[in-house]
Design an enzyme around this catalytic site. Sequence first.
Site, PDB file in Angstrom:
ATOM      1  N   HIS A 190      -5.040  -0.673   5.707  1.00 38.75           N
ATOM      2  CA  HIS A 190      -4.526   0.025   6.895  1.00 38.75           C
ATOM      3  C   HIS A 190      -5.454  -0.057   8.093  1.00 38.75           C
ATOM      4  CE1 HIS A 190      -7.100   3.043   5.086  1.00 38.75           C
ATOM      5  NE2 HIS A 190      -6.216   3.387   4.184  1.00 38.75           N
ATOM      6  N   LYS A 228      -8.828  -0.144  -6.115  1.00 40.39           N
ATOM      7  CA  LYS A 228      -8.929   0.499  -4.800  1.00 40.39           C
ATOM      8  C   LYS A 228     -10.211   1.312  -4.711  1.00 40.39           C
ATOM      9  CE  LYS A 228      -7.650   2.268  -0.789  1.00 40.39           C
ATOM     10  NZ  LYS A 228      -6.524   3.121  -0.455  1.00 40.39           N
ATOM     11  N   ALA A 278      -3.402  14.894   5.478  1.00 45.70           N
ATOM     12  CA  ALA A 278      -3.296  13.582   6.144  1.00 45.70           C
ATOM     13  C   ALA A 278      -2.288  12.704   5.425  1.00 45.70           C
ATOM     14  CB  ALA A 278      -4.661  12.910   6.163  1.00 45.70           C
ATOM     15  N   HIS A 324       3.578  14.315   1.769  1.00 47.92           N
ATOM     16  CA  HIS A 324       3.040  15.651   1.485  1.00 47.92           C
ATOM     17  C   HIS A 324       4.189  16.610   1.762  1.00 47.92           C
ATOM     18  CE1 HIS A 324      -1.288  14.616   1.282  1.00 47.92           C
ATOM     19  NE2 HIS A 324      -1.025  13.731   2.216  1.00 47.92           N
ATOM     20  N   ASN A 346      -4.852   7.278  -6.128  1.00 53.43           N
ATOM     21  CA  ASN A 346      -5.496   8.563  -5.816  1.00 53.43           C
ATOM     22  C   ASN A 346      -4.613   9.734  -6.218  1.00 53.43           C
ATOM     23  OD1 ASN A 346      -3.679   8.007  -3.699  1.00 53.43           O
ATOM     24  ND2 ASN A 346      -4.845   9.215  -2.215  1.00 53.43           N
ATOM     25  N   HIS A 357       0.875  -1.188   0.000  1.00 52.75           N
ATOM     26  CA  HIS A 357       0.000   0.000   0.000  1.00 52.75           C
ATOM     27  C   HIS A 357       0.909   1.234   0.000  1.00 52.75           C
ATOM     28  CE1 HIS A 357      -3.857   2.107   1.468  1.00 52.75           C
ATOM     29  NE2 HIS A 357      -2.971   3.061   1.179  1.00 52.75           N
ATOM     30  N   HIS A 410       1.711   5.291  -1.642  1.00 57.70           N
ATOM     31  CA  HIS A 410       1.372   6.489  -2.430  1.00 57.70           C
ATOM     32  C   HIS A 410       2.660   7.094  -2.971  1.00 57.70           C
ATOM     33  CE1 HIS A 410      -2.806   6.633  -0.928  1.00 57.70           C
ATOM     34  NE2 HIS A 410      -2.270   6.123   0.163  1.00 57.70           N
ATOM     35  N   ARG A 458       2.469   9.598  -5.593  1.00 58.27           N
ATOM     36  CA  ARG A 458       2.164  10.898  -6.225  1.00 58.27           C
ATOM     37  C   ARG A 458       2.643  10.934  -7.676  1.00 58.27           C
ATOM     38  NH1 ARG A 458      -1.011  10.966  -1.975  1.00 58.27           N
ATOM     39  NH2 ARG A 458      -0.076  11.735  -0.068  1.00 58.27           N
ATOM     40  N   ASP A 498       1.237   2.483   3.563  1.00 54.17           N
ATOM     41  CA  ASP A 498       0.416   3.682   3.402  1.00 54.17           C
ATOM     42  C   ASP A 498       1.290   4.927   3.510  1.00 54.17           C
ATOM     43  OD1 ASP A 498      -1.808   5.149   2.815  1.00 54.17           O
ATOM     44  OD2 ASP A 498      -2.648   5.106   4.829  1.00 54.17           O
TER      45      ASP A 498
HETATM   46  O1  DOR Z   1      -3.465   9.635   5.615  1.00 50.20           O
HETATM   47  C1  DOR Z   1      -3.737   9.290   4.487  1.00 50.20           C
HETATM   48  N1  DOR Z   1      -3.114   9.828   3.423  1.00 50.20           N
HETATM   49  N2  DOR Z   1      -4.690   8.374   4.305  1.00 50.20           N
HETATM   50  C2  DOR Z   1      -5.133   8.049   3.083  1.00 50.20           C
HETATM   51  O2  DOR Z   1      -5.998   7.218   2.984  1.00 50.20           O
HETATM   52  C3  DOR Z   1      -4.608   8.725   1.882  1.00 50.20           C
HETATM   53  C4  DOR Z   1      -3.281   9.274   2.133  1.00 50.20           C
HETATM   54  C5  DOR Z   1      -2.834  10.249   1.066  1.00 50.20           C
HETATM   55  O3  DOR Z   1      -2.984   9.922  -0.126  1.00 50.20           O
HETATM   56  O4  DOR Z   1      -2.333  11.295   1.411  1.00 50.20           O
HETATM   57 ZN    ZN Z   2      -3.375   5.031   1.489  1.00 56.54          ZN
END
Ligand code: DOR
Ligand code: ZN
Length: 332
Positions: A168, A95, A256, A244, A40, A12, A14, A16, A240
């Site tokens: 998660h 997803k 988040a 950012h 996402n 899992h 991310h 970007r 996860d």
């Molecule tokens: O904290 C999170 N950040 N939870 C998520 O489900 C998505 C993720 C994000 O893409 O920033």
């Molecule tokens: Zn996630």
Amino acid sequence: MQLQLTSPLDMHLHLRQEGMLQNVAPLSSKSFNGALIMPNTLPPITTKEMLLAYKKEILEATKEDNFTPYMTLFFNSSYDYDFLKSLKNEIVAIKLYPAGITTNSEGGVAAFDIEQLRPTLEAMSKLDIPLCIHGESNGFVMDREAEFIPIYKQLATAFPKLKIIMEHITTAASAKAVLEHKNLYATITLHHLYITLDDLAGGMLQPHLFCKPIAKRPEDREALLNLALNAHPKVMFGSDSAPHPKSAKEAPGCAAGVFTAPIALQALTELFEKHNKLENLQAFVSDNAQKIYKIFPPKKEVVLVKKEYTVPSSYGDVVPFLANQTLHWSIQ
Ligand code: DOR
Ligand code: ZN
């Protein structure tokens, strides 16, 4: 002392796009053999063209290492059997996000009406494409995951051949629910094994520990530890890791996401050693995922050595989990 892991996987992740991807993807490919890539992005990955272009971007950024991006599509109930069949060889899972529940999830599912979801979920079931779910309601923040459990159960019962991955998980209730249906599985993050809500908000607010779902109570963490440290075959590691920029975290309206990718393997090793469970780490970070997803990653050995390692204060403009702290394991 050292520990050899074969083909570690992060199920899992991310990554970007563009500059952020260039910065963070090599930090994952240094440790991991492959990862399940979250869709996402902006906009989310919903077509074959987008998927292939995104995969190419990831392969390009990780070409120094032998890294396999296991691609996912952003769930949409308009996907039909023929469309999914045409993508079957390109994706490992789909997803599903409830609409608006987290970063870039506005186009997610607004109402969990089984009949409306049925055609797509039946097609996935026939094609043996697993469904990964961000399982949170839009209720009170501490109860969101618990409130979603009936939906997991309903889906698991209505589509018994569909593999459903509870992403998660953060609560003792989820740790119990995953064992109650044959077709439910779960990922567990590093940070939810380390922290509770107290670490995030018990003292001065720690924005770099803020994520969705938020960290819960000590007894919830205990339940997650029990599954992970014993490498229960229904659970696997999914970081996860969600980068950012510092400016979006240290701000009113903090984004988040906890960025764990570069230190995940070292910190997991430390945790498993602390609990005398090092022998189970291989299953938690690779073998279980290979069986659940029926994937066969190319072999890659990663060696961890017992050597102190101070986590950098940032990677570019992203602050990692455990920044400036000293871990006792390093990657050779
Ligand atoms: O904290 C999170 N950040 N939870 C998520 O489900 C998505 C993720 C994000 O893409 O920033
Ligand atoms: Zn996630």
